[in-house]
Design an enzyme around this catalytic site. Sequence first.
Site, PDB file in Angstrom:
ATOM      1  N   GLY A  26       0.811  -1.200   0.000  1.00 13.40           N
ATOM      2  CA  GLY A  26       0.000   0.000   0.000  1.00 13.40           C
ATOM      3  C   GLY A  26       0.849   1.256   0.000  1.00 13.40           C
ATOM      4  O   GLY A  26       1.924   1.316  -0.605  1.00 13.40           O
ATOM      5  N   SER A  27       0.407   2.251   0.725  1.00  9.08           N
ATOM      6  CA  SER A  27       1.050   3.561   0.667  1.00  9.08           C
ATOM      7  C   SER A  27       2.417   3.622   1.339  1.00  9.08           C
ATOM      8  O   SER A  27       3.126   4.619   1.179  1.00  9.08           O
ATOM      9  CB  SER A  27       0.129   4.620   1.274  1.00  9.08           C
ATOM     10  OG  SER A  27      -1.010   4.811   0.452  1.00  9.08           O
TER      11      SER A  27
END
Length: 482
Positions: free
Chosen positions: A216-217
């Site tokens: 993810g981020s």
Amino acid sequence: MNTPLRRLSVVVIAMFVALMAAATWTQFVQASTLNADPRNVRTLYREFDNSRGPIVIAGEPVASSTAVDDAFKYQRAYANGPLFAPVTGFYSVVYGRTGIERAENDVLTGTADSLFLSRVQDLFTGRQPQGSSVELTIDPAVQQAAWDALGDQKGAVVALDPTTGAILAMVSRPSYDPNILAGHSTPAVNDAYRLLADDPTNPLINRTIEETYPPGSTFKLVDAAAALEAGMTPDTQLAAPQTLALPGSTATISNFGGEVCGPGETVSLAEALRISCNTAFAQLGMDLGDDALRAQAEAFGFDAELQVPMTVAVSRFPADPDVPQTALSAIGQYEVRATPLQMALVSAAIANGGTQMKPYLVQTVRNPDLDVIDEASPTELGRPVSAATATALRDMMIDVVANGTGKSAQISGVQVAGKTGTAQTTAEAAPHAWFTAFAPADAPRVAVAVVVENGGSLGNEATGGRVAAPIARAVIEAVLAR
């Protein structure tokens, strides 16, 4: 001799040669491999005749052998088994070895080449052969803090010293008790193992190094590093539309909650990291290109094999993504996969001024006389970013915790540098919650990565900031309290 007899003689001789070659291959060439195979029960039976060395954490054995009155002579026992199981693994007469029990087996049994002199002394003195002790880098207080903070949620926590690579905590939940697999009753051990193997939560897996997840981020740290290494600065303005249409596709990328990242649909690189702007980083990924992202990811350790000494699953950046896939890869989705240890190593390299140290679990090996026969020496693994880039990333990560998505990791009087992540999995499942960080930012003592599978207790309402960041904070506080 007639022709049929000559032919028969040739066949018989050839069969003898083949038989001798096969025996030689098995007994000499394959001997070490077969002896090391955890399924080799004969080797296990032979090992049980001797006292296996202890696995030691902070001066206390967490795995030890005691004499028993049965055919195996020694019984393996684990103190606080579930807490340390991801590290120690188990030692079973039925199912072999895992974890440190497997990776350091030759030392624990006393058969390592480095223990040759000890074996010779035992031969002349008549002393019963014993294994050596293996002292680990794990800090029990940090391990306990990570265990307690993760609670009943599925996931993993790994913490390490960014200046040396020493692993301070390695927690995976759900866990299991190695004692139930170390027994000498084959039916009981079989029943216990079957229950664990059939458990859909996979308690036998060490999630810190054996499982890979979409990061993810948290992967935006890799994007930002690639951008800075390419000549951008934290103030460089990036395109940040509310919704990003992916070229050559009907797919779009939006920000969390459909938010707008900045006025005029532009935002600085530093601001994009602070608020974790998806559209800005997806566009940045397309602008940089998949080759640049892959090169930076590989510089941090993606697509490379690693042992700590257990083998670590390889973290991956996709081999040949198209443009839309590159955009998704830039926000840690598509086919990007990382172990929690890998994301801790990204933070550790930034914390250590751009120098990444090789992670390790074994600090010291001592023979039965307690003489040190091997001791870890910190080793540089690589330099994924320059010192200037590391400083810029550190400052940007400080802002993430001080004013951005990572506020739940704040510690009074301590600057924490971090990055949140929320990784989509499937349409039916809640996203994974991530957080990676280091502290104190000006003189780092610990780098940590946390992943909570499928949002943990918050499910679909989870974010990395809400679920994973507080766990990382607890681990950092435990390190700073030492």
